[in-house]
Design a protein around this motif. Structure first.
Motif, PDB file in Angstrom:
ATOM      1  N   SER A  57       0.816  -1.162  -0.179  1.00 16.85           N
ATOM      2  CA  SER A  57       0.101   0.013  -0.156  1.00 16.85           C
ATOM      3  C   SER A  57       0.798   1.177  -0.276  1.00 16.85           C
ATOM      4  O   SER A  57       2.085   1.244   0.248  1.00 16.85           O
ATOM      5  CB  SER A  57      -0.906   0.126   1.194  1.00 16.85           C
ATOM      6  N   ARG A  58       0.162   2.479  -0.198  1.00 17.76           N
ATOM      7  CA  ARG A  58       0.943   3.596  -0.221  1.00 17.76           C
ATOM      8  C   ARG A  58       1.692   4.039   1.011  1.00 17.76           C
ATOM      9  O   ARG A  58       2.946   4.266   1.240  1.00 17.76           O
ATOM     10  CB  ARG A  58       0.142   4.677  -0.513  1.00 17.76           C
ATOM     11  N   THR A  59       0.861   3.690   2.439  1.00 14.90           N
ATOM     12  CA  THR A  59       1.424   4.025   3.610  1.00 14.90           C
ATOM     13  C   THR A  59       2.800   3.035   3.706  1.00 14.90           C
ATOM     14  O   THR A  59       3.744   3.352   4.526  1.00 14.90           O
ATOM     15  CB  THR A  59       0.409   3.725   4.665  1.00 14.90           C
ATOM     16  N   ALA A  60       2.521   1.632   3.338  1.00 15.85           N
ATOM     17  CA  ALA A  60       3.572   0.570   3.487  1.00 15.85           C
ATOM     18  C   ALA A  60       4.864   1.134   2.720  1.00 15.85           C
ATOM     19  O   ALA A  60       6.017   1.085   3.330  1.00 15.85           O
ATOM     20  CB  ALA A  60       3.188  -0.699   3.007  1.00 15.85           C
ATOM     21  N   ARG A  61       4.690   1.575   1.606  1.00 15.86           N
ATOM     22  CA  ARG A  61       5.816   2.184   0.903  1.00 15.86           C
ATOM     23  C   ARG A  61       6.539   3.368   1.411  1.00 15.86           C
ATOM     24  O   ARG A  61       7.711   3.354   1.340  1.00 15.86           O
ATOM     25  CB  ARG A  61       5.400   2.369  -0.619  1.00 15.86           C
ATOM     26  N   VAL A  62       5.676   4.264   1.824  1.00 18.92           N
ATOM     27  CA  VAL A  62       6.192   5.329   2.735  1.00 18.92           C
ATOM     28  C   VAL A  62       7.065   4.827   3.940  1.00 18.92           C
ATOM     29  O   VAL A  62       8.290   5.525   4.119  1.00 18.92           O
ATOM     30  CB  VAL A  62       5.093   6.440   3.115  1.00 18.92           C
ATOM     31  N   LEU A  63       6.161   4.116   4.776  1.00 19.39           N
ATOM     32  CA  LEU A  63       7.086   3.697   6.047  1.00 19.39           C
ATOM     33  C   LEU A  63       8.045   2.729   6.050  1.00 19.39           C
ATOM     34  O   LEU A  63       9.309   3.080   6.428  1.00 19.39           O
ATOM     35  CB  LEU A  63       6.050   3.134   6.975  1.00 19.39           C
ATOM     36  N   ALA A  64       7.996   1.690   5.065  1.00 18.36           N
ATOM     37  CA  ALA A  64       9.002   0.689   4.915  1.00 18.36           C
ATOM     38  C   ALA A  64      10.015   1.171   4.091  1.00 18.36           C
ATOM     39  O   ALA A  64      11.344   1.116   4.438  1.00 18.36           O
ATOM     40  CB  ALA A  64       8.612  -0.429   4.172  1.00 18.36           C
ATOM     41  N   GLY A  65       9.957   2.188   3.060  1.00 18.20           N
ATOM     42  CA  GLY A  65      10.904   2.848   2.163  1.00 18.20           C
ATOM     43  C   GLY A  65      11.689   3.779   3.151  1.00 18.20           C
ATOM     44  O   GLY A  65      12.871   3.580   3.152  1.00 18.20           O
ATOM     45  N   ALA A  66      11.268   4.465   4.037  1.00 19.80           N
ATOM     46  CA  ALA A  66      11.827   5.359   5.035  1.00 19.80           C
ATOM     47  C   ALA A  66      12.757   4.665   5.769  1.00 19.80           C
ATOM     48  O   ALA A  66      14.008   4.746   6.078  1.00 19.80           O
ATOM     49  CB  ALA A  66      10.827   6.075   5.547  1.00 19.80           C
ATOM     50  N   ALA A  67      12.212   3.638   6.358  1.00 21.45           N
ATOM     51  CA  ALA A  67      12.894   2.584   7.482  1.00 21.45           C
ATOM     52  C   ALA A  67      14.291   1.926   6.469  1.00 21.45           C
ATOM     53  O   ALA A  67      15.149   2.007   7.103  1.00 21.45           O
ATOM     54  CB  ALA A  67      11.984   1.792   8.005  1.00 21.45           C
ATOM     55  N   ALA A  68      13.968   1.738   5.347  1.00 22.34           N
ATOM     56  CA  ALA A  68      15.034   1.033   4.613  1.00 22.34           C
ATOM     57  C   ALA A  68      15.971   2.011   4.272  1.00 22.34           C
ATOM     58  O   ALA A  68      17.494   1.771   4.364  1.00 22.34           O
ATOM     59  CB  ALA A  68      14.452   0.334   3.322  1.00 22.34           C
ATOM     60  N   LEU A  69      15.574   3.126   3.915  1.00 20.58           N
ATOM     61  CA  LEU A  69      16.780   4.344   3.860  1.00 20.58           C
ATOM     62  C   LEU A  69      17.543   4.731   5.279  1.00 20.58           C
ATOM     63  O   LEU A  69      18.916   4.745   4.917  1.00 20.58           O
ATOM     64  CB  LEU A  69      16.014   5.587   3.325  1.00 20.58           C
ATOM     65  N   VAL A  70      17.008   4.738   6.200  1.00 20.13           N
ATOM     66  CA  VAL A  70      17.733   4.777   7.416  1.00 20.13           C
ATOM     67  C   VAL A  70      18.457   3.760   7.832  1.00 20.13           C
ATOM     68  O   VAL A  70      19.775   4.036   8.074  1.00 20.13           O
ATOM     69  CB  VAL A  70      16.602   4.838   8.585  1.00 20.13           C
ATOM     70  N   LEU A  71      17.999   2.367   7.640  1.00 23.95           N
ATOM     71  CA  LEU A  71      18.850   1.227   7.918  1.00 23.95           C
ATOM     72  C   LEU A  71      20.245   1.117   6.917  1.00 23.95           C
ATOM     73  O   LEU A  71      21.262   0.849   7.462  1.00 23.95           O
ATOM     74  CB  LEU A  71      18.230   0.143   7.698  1.00 23.95           C
ATOM     75  N   ILE A  72      20.009   1.536   5.478  1.00 21.77           N
ATOM     76  CA  ILE A  72      20.914   1.337   4.588  1.00 21.77           C
ATOM     77  C   ILE A  72      21.927   2.541   5.116  1.00 21.77           C
ATOM     78  O   ILE A  72      23.214   2.239   5.125  1.00 21.77           O
ATOM     79  CB  ILE A  72      20.549   1.602   3.308  1.00 21.77           C
ATOM     80  N   GLY A  73      21.568   3.451   5.231  1.00 17.49           N
ATOM     81  CA  GLY A  73      22.295   4.562   5.902  1.00 17.49           C
ATOM     82  C   GLY A  73      23.222   4.408   7.163  1.00 17.49           C
ATOM     83  O   GLY A  73      24.342   4.628   7.384  1.00 17.49           O
ATOM     84  N   GLN A  74      22.493   3.863   8.154  1.00 18.21           N
ATOM     85  CA  GLN A  74      23.349   3.268   9.365  1.00 18.21           C
ATOM     86  C   GLN A  74      24.099   2.452   8.966  1.00 18.21           C
ATOM     87  O   GLN A  74      25.387   2.261   9.469  1.00 18.21           O
ATOM     88  CB  GLN A  74      22.219   2.821  10.393  1.00 18.21           C
ATOM     89  N   LEU A  75      23.785   1.112   8.231  1.00 18.18           N
ATOM     90  CA  LEU A  75      24.958   0.125   7.994  1.00 18.18           C
ATOM     91  C   LEU A  75      26.200   0.558   7.413  1.00 18.18           C
ATOM     92  O   LEU A  75      27.163   0.207   7.425  1.00 18.18           O
ATOM     93  CB  LEU A  75      24.157  -1.023   7.290  1.00 18.18           C
ATOM     94  N   LEU A  76      25.925   1.520   6.342  1.00 21.62           N
ATOM     95  CA  LEU A  76      27.033   2.366   5.540  1.00 21.62           C
ATOM     96  C   LEU A  76      27.957   2.744   6.538  1.00 21.62           C
ATOM     97  O   LEU A  76      29.195   2.701   6.191  1.00 21.62           O
ATOM     98  CB  LEU A  76      26.314   2.963   4.496  1.00 21.62           C
ATOM     99  N   GLN A  77      27.350   3.370   7.544  1.00 24.19           N
ATOM    100  CA  GLN A  77      28.413   4.319   8.419  1.00 24.19           C
ATOM    101  C   GLN A  77      29.191   3.172   9.457  1.00 24.19           C
ATOM    102  O   GLN A  77      30.202   3.973  10.245  1.00 24.19           O
ATOM    103  CB  GLN A  77      27.593   5.371   9.140  1.00 24.19           C
ATOM    104  N   LEU A  78      28.570   2.015   9.835  1.00 19.92           N
ATOM    105  CA  LEU A  78      29.159   1.350  10.624  1.00 19.92           C
ATOM    106  C   LEU A  78      30.815   1.164  10.437  1.00 19.92           C
ATOM    107  O   LEU A  78      31.355   1.295  11.444  1.00 19.92           O
ATOM    108  CB  LEU A  78      28.378   0.027  10.904  1.00 19.92           C
ATOM    109  N   PRO A  79      31.144   0.923   9.448  1.00 21.49           N
ATOM    110  CA  PRO A  79      32.796   0.492   9.118  1.00 21.49           C
ATOM    111  C   PRO A  79      33.592   1.857   9.576  1.00 21.49           C
ATOM    112  O   PRO A  79      34.636   1.863  10.089  1.00 21.49           O
ATOM    113  CB  PRO A  79      32.722  -0.074   7.661  1.00 21.49           C
ATOM    114  N   PHE A  80      32.780   2.952   8.960  1.00 18.53           N
ATOM    115  CA  PHE A  80      33.670   4.125   9.163  1.00 18.53           C
ATOM    116  C   PHE A  80      33.443   4.729  10.708  1.00 18.53           C
ATOM    117  O   PHE A  80      34.541   5.068  11.042  1.00 18.53           O
ATOM    118  CB  PHE A  80      33.044   5.300   8.280  1.00 18.53           C
ATOM    119  N   GLY A  81      32.489   4.485  11.265  1.00 13.30           N
ATOM    120  CA  GLY A  81      32.400   4.648  12.613  1.00 13.30           C
ATOM    121  C   GLY A  81      33.419   3.748  13.427  1.00 13.30           C
ATOM    122  O   GLY A  81      34.041   4.245  14.467  1.00 13.30           O
TER     123      GLY A  81
END
Length: 377
Positions: A57-81
């Protein structure tokens, strides 16, 4: 530079050179990843795939998409941190184990999702009502949210990462409260933060507004510095309150958030960008990575200006500490201790200072203290 031994100067420079590739690499990698997702159909595909897991659904894409972007960003920063952490541990600045670091990372992720997902949901509720004019009410909400979080930060966010205990009755607590009283600043309490379970770095700050205002000192500062040096650190922090830096910063932050949202709206309305991102318009959940990319670009462009403003504010707070205590010698001693214990580069390259430094260098602060003279009576 005569205030520091050659070994102290070299040690600070070595730390800066060792951790800069990791810190700068993390920033660059995060920006490039955000742009790659926001300016290509890859981000749209990610939002669609994440949303399908929750039903599509539209709501699912908004919330799950936002969560996926946050998670990818956090995972990417882990080795640098982790790289920065390894370097700082080698210089004796890290006391926390890897398990504790992982728990803090999970706390940060949870807090980001808890605060961010409702904001994204509200944003796309606005885009659904007005695909082209959504940014105007969104700018107002962004300003309101920034202001609200600034007030609630000491009550809701700080306790997530630190434990605070009241400073015991004694000469130091009395001296700190006397400093605040001489400054005509109302302080509710003096607290000690358990920073030593993470770091050996020294710091103190004043947070909150009105009834929530409190002086907070790191336990590392209390154990490493002389009481008078602690007073000088707190006098500097009281300068921020006296000059309403927190309130001014909140107002400027709210204004900046509103301007950033307006710029995001203007950029996200351009058909060439929407086409590149694989989205129909701003109301399409697939535009979420494009909005994130616009926000990242605006943030990167505004960074040096924010640092310049911060350095001016910190310089004024230093001057306030000198005026409040009339003790330049102890101020200089405090700056030496902070620089040596925190393994600071006391005289960094000017370009790095202009781009990334939120505080003047130790040599500049000491020189300013030596040049300071009391105002005529």
């Amino acid at each position: 530079m005569d205030d520091f031994t050659p070994e102290q100067v070299a040690r600070g420079r070595e730390l800066r050179r060792a951790q800069l590739p990791w810190a700068l690499g993390g920033r660059i990698a995060g920006l490039l990843c955000t742009l790659a997702l926001g300016l290509t159909p890859a981000g749209a595909g990610l939002v669609t795939a994440a949303g399908s897991v929750l039903g599509g659904s539209r709501t699912a894409r908004v919330l799950a998409g936002a969560a996926a972007l946050v998670l990818i960003g956090q995972l990417l920063q882990l080795p640098f941190g982790a790289g920065v952490r390894v370097v700082r541990r080698r210089y004796g600045l890290v006391t926390q184990g890897w398990a504790g670091w992982a728990v803090d990372a999970l706390r940060g992720l949870g807090l980001t999702l808890l605060l961010g997902l409702p904001v994204v949901y509200g944003l796309y509720a606005l885009t659904d009502r007005s695909p082209h004019g959504w940014w105007l009410p969104a700018a107002g909400f962004a300003a309101l949210l920034t202001t609200t979080l600034s007030f609630l930060y000491p009550l809701l966010i700080e306790p997530v990462f630190n434990r605070f205990t009241p400073m015991p009755e004694g000469p130091l607590r009395t001296a700190l409260l006397d400093l605040a009283a001489r400054d005509a600043i109302r302080v509710k309490e003096v607290l000690v933060a358990d920073a030593s379970r993470r770091t050996t770095a020294l710091n103190a700050y004043v947070s909150g507004f009105g009834a929530t205002r409190r002086i907070v000192a790191y336990d590392t500062l209390l154990s490493a510095a002389e009481p008078r040096e602690v007073e000088l650190v707190v006098a500097h922090e009281l300068g921020h309150v006296k000059h309403r830096d927190v309130l001014t910063g909140t107002v400027l932050g709210a204004l900046g958030a509103a301007v950033a949202v307006a710029l995001m709206g203007l950029l996200a309305d351009r058909s060439v960008l929407l086409t590149a991102a694989g989205a129909a318009d701003a109301a399409d959940p697939r535009s979420l990575p494009l909005l994130a990319a616009c926000a990242a670009l605006i943030g990167a462009a505004a960074g040096p200006l924010q640092c310049a403003v911060s350095r001016r504010v910190e310089t004024r707070a230093d001057r306030h500490a000198l005026e409040l205590t009339s003790d330049p010698e102890q101020f200089i001693a405090m700056q030496r201790r902070l620089a040596v214990t925190n393994v600071s580069d006391v005289d960094p390259p000017r370009l790095l200072e202009l781009l990334f430094a939120t505080h003047p260098s130790a040599t500049r602060r000491i020189a300013a203290a030596r040049a300071w003279r009391p105002a005529p009576a």
